[in-house]
Design a protein around this motif. Structure first.
Motif, PDB file in Angstrom:
ATOM      1  N   HIS A  87     -13.114   4.957  13.985  1.00  0.00           N
ATOM      2  CA  HIS A  87     -12.455   6.002  13.829  1.00  0.00           C
ATOM      3  C   HIS A  87     -12.796   7.515  13.753  1.00  0.00           C
ATOM      4  O   HIS A  87     -12.042   8.737  14.204  1.00  0.00           O
ATOM      5  CB  HIS A  87     -10.610   5.341  12.917  1.00  0.00           C
ATOM      6  N   ARG A  90     -15.600   9.098  15.221  1.00  0.00           N
ATOM      7  CA  ARG A  90     -15.100   9.241  17.165  1.00  0.00           C
ATOM      8  C   ARG A  90     -14.255  10.691  17.153  1.00  0.00           C
ATOM      9  O   ARG A  90     -13.975  11.438  17.123  1.00  0.00           O
ATOM     10  CB  ARG A  90     -14.088   8.744  17.841  1.00  0.00           C
ATOM     11  N   THR A  91     -13.232  10.685  15.559  1.00  0.00           N
ATOM     12  CA  THR A  91     -12.857  12.226  15.498  1.00  0.00           C
ATOM     13  C   THR A  91     -13.731  13.503  15.638  1.00  0.00           C
ATOM     14  O   THR A  91     -13.121  14.516  15.776  1.00  0.00           O
ATOM     15  CB  THR A  91     -11.918  11.617  14.231  1.00  0.00           C
ATOM     16  N   ALA A  93     -16.678  13.354  16.242  1.00  0.00           N
ATOM     17  CA  ALA A  93     -16.509  13.627  17.890  1.00  0.00           C
ATOM     18  C   ALA A  93     -16.047  14.517  18.371  1.00  0.00           C
ATOM     19  O   ALA A  93     -17.080  15.157  19.546  1.00  0.00           O
ATOM     20  CB  ALA A  93     -17.342  12.327  18.369  1.00  0.00           C
ATOM     21  N   HIS A  94     -15.040  13.979  18.892  1.00  0.00           N
ATOM     22  CA  HIS A  94     -13.992  14.642  19.487  1.00  0.00           C
ATOM     23  C   HIS A  94     -13.813  16.519  19.114  1.00  0.00           C
ATOM     24  O   HIS A  94     -13.679  17.043  20.015  1.00  0.00           O
ATOM     25  CB  HIS A  94     -13.003  13.899  19.894  1.00  0.00           C
ATOM     26  N   ILE A  95     -13.675  16.672  18.024  1.00  0.00           N
ATOM     27  CA  ILE A  95     -13.754  18.242  17.620  1.00  0.00           C
ATOM     28  C   ILE A  95     -14.453  18.538  17.629  1.00  0.00           C
ATOM     29  O   ILE A  95     -14.840  20.018  18.082  1.00  0.00           O
ATOM     30  CB  ILE A  95     -12.862  18.014  16.642  1.00  0.00           C
TER      31      ILE A  95
END
Length: 427
Positions: A87, A90-91, A93-95
């Motif tokens: 998690h 992923r956080t 990677a999204h930003i």
């Protein structure tokens, strides 16, 4: 070697550097951005983003154990530590695209991925590039301090730069340092099923309001975090057979665990810059700047952690706005910390702005009024079950000069007090 001439050179692609680069290039300036490590800096990769993501995972695990007083049957959570770390990844990677090289090149910034020392008052050499700029902004941030404790260098310790890559659940996490980073990670890990011991050489949360800090420390201890204060570590060792790490204090006490996190503070990133070649004064606390963030070389500015003041991402962003006004437009822009809030995202949260109570008493004496309001007297706090908390406001002649909050959403609630102080509003 390619010789580049530009209006603005920004050294460091963390929060402050990216904000300066984006603002300047959109104002029509020619901008070169230099970054030898990760785009996004500490906040995205090792600080704010991953720590808050892991805290959120811990909060989710803790939430399923609560609610009995509201008629909800509590249950023991099933925790997958590796999935919690996924998690976090992923956080990030999204930003990451927002801070990426591709985005900034799309804005028109020349991005060079290398470290670069000064070779003169306006010149930096980075790899095969010699960059000369009308103005230079140093935004290289800070790195975790590794204290010179005997034996520490011989054990596999973690810092905030390596903790988030850890995939195996710590059986017993030892933490040296009970500041915001140490205690945020302590609560996240105890909620994710780890045993946690925090050892602090002085007072835990020692820079915070003592009354507000006491509420946070009480909650952490109630959740199972062992917090040992006034305990200086004199030796670190590791058992060759089991890999267990032992901290030995000066008074003989010992603490043994499976992993060790060092969280004793930050040090400015200046070692690669060759500041002397540019006539830039600095010390172990950071680069020397005036209230306009100019260094002793008037063409060079320093912002954020490396400038030696408050070490927060939002401070770097605030500094960036001042630099745009000052360096590009020559407008008066002076930095002030009086209205800058700070927050620790434990549960309950801890936030403050302006003077501390001790500072306010020293400055204003008998003219100071201290106002208190417990969360337990707030209707919404009662309705939601978040009665653990308090607000303290320090006022002089009806104007707030400082405030501290411990409790739910303190990080949001402190904003109105930052506004009140910055605008000199009356209560």
């Amino acid at each position: 070697m390619e010789k580049i001439t530009t209006d603005l050179l920004v050294i460091g692609a963390g929060s402050g550097g990216l904000s300066v680069a984006a603002g300047a290039v959109q104002m029509g300036a020619r901008v070169v951005l230099l970054e030898g490590h990760e785009m996004g800096g500490d906040c995205l990769n090792y600080g704010c983003v991953p720590s808050k993501a892991l805290l959120a995972a811990g909060h989710a695990a803790h939430a399923v154990t609560q609610g009995a007083s509201m008629g909800i049957t509590a249950s023991a959570p099933k925790i997958d530590y590796a999935a919690a770390k996924a998690h976090v990844a992923r956080t990030i990677a999204h930003i990451a695209p927002v801070d990426s090289q591709e985005r900034f090149e799309g804005l028109g910034v020349r991005v060079i991925r290398d470290f670069g020392p000064f070779t003169g008052s306006r010149t930096v050499v980075a790899g095969a590039h010699e960059i000369t700029a009308r103005r230079i902004v140093i935004a290289t941030g800070s790195a975790p301090v590794v204290p010179p404790i005997p034996g520490l260098a011989d054990v596999p310790y973690l810092t905030n730069e390596t903790l988030f890559a850890l995939q195996d659940t710590p059986t017993h996490l030892l933490i040296i340092g009970a500041g915001p980073i140490g205690l945020e990670m302590a609560q996240a890990h105890v909620r994710l099923g780890c045993k946690v011991t925090v050892v602090e050489g002085a007072r835990a949360l020692g820079r915070e309001d003592p009354d507000a800090a006491a509420l946070v420390l009480s909650r952490l201890r109630a959740e199972g975090v062992e917090i040992v204060e006034d305990c200086l570590i004199s030796q670190v060792s590791q058992a060759s057979e089991t890999g267990a790490i032992t901290l030995t204090a000066k008074d003989g006490r010992q603490f043994t665990g499976s992993q060790l996190l060092v969280a004793v503070g930050r040090t400015p990133n200046t070692s690669r810059l060759n500041l002397e070649a540019a006539g830039i004064a600095h010390s172990r606390t950071g680069i020397t700047v005036d209230n306009r963030l100019r260094t002793t070389n008037r063409r060079v500015y320093a912002i954020g952690d490396v400038a030696g003041g408050l070490q927060f991402t939002h401070v770097a962003g605030y500094h960036a706005g001042l630099i745009i006004r000052s360096a590009l437009f020559g407008l008066p822009a002076k930095a002030s910390n009086t209205h800058i809030p700070k927050a620790t995202y434990t549960e309950p949260e801890l936030a403050s702005v302006g003077l501390t109570e001790a500072e306010a008493r020293a400055q204003y004496g008998d003219t100071l009024t201290v106002l208190r309001a417990p969360y337990s007297e707030n209707d919404r706090a009662r309705a939601t079950g978040h009665t653990e908390g308090m607000l303290k406001v320090y006022a002089v002649k009806g104007r707030p000069v400082g405030a501290a909050i411990a409790g739910a959403q303190a990080g949001e609630l402190i904003q109105i007090w930052a506004l009140a102080i910055s605008a000199k509003l009356k209560l």
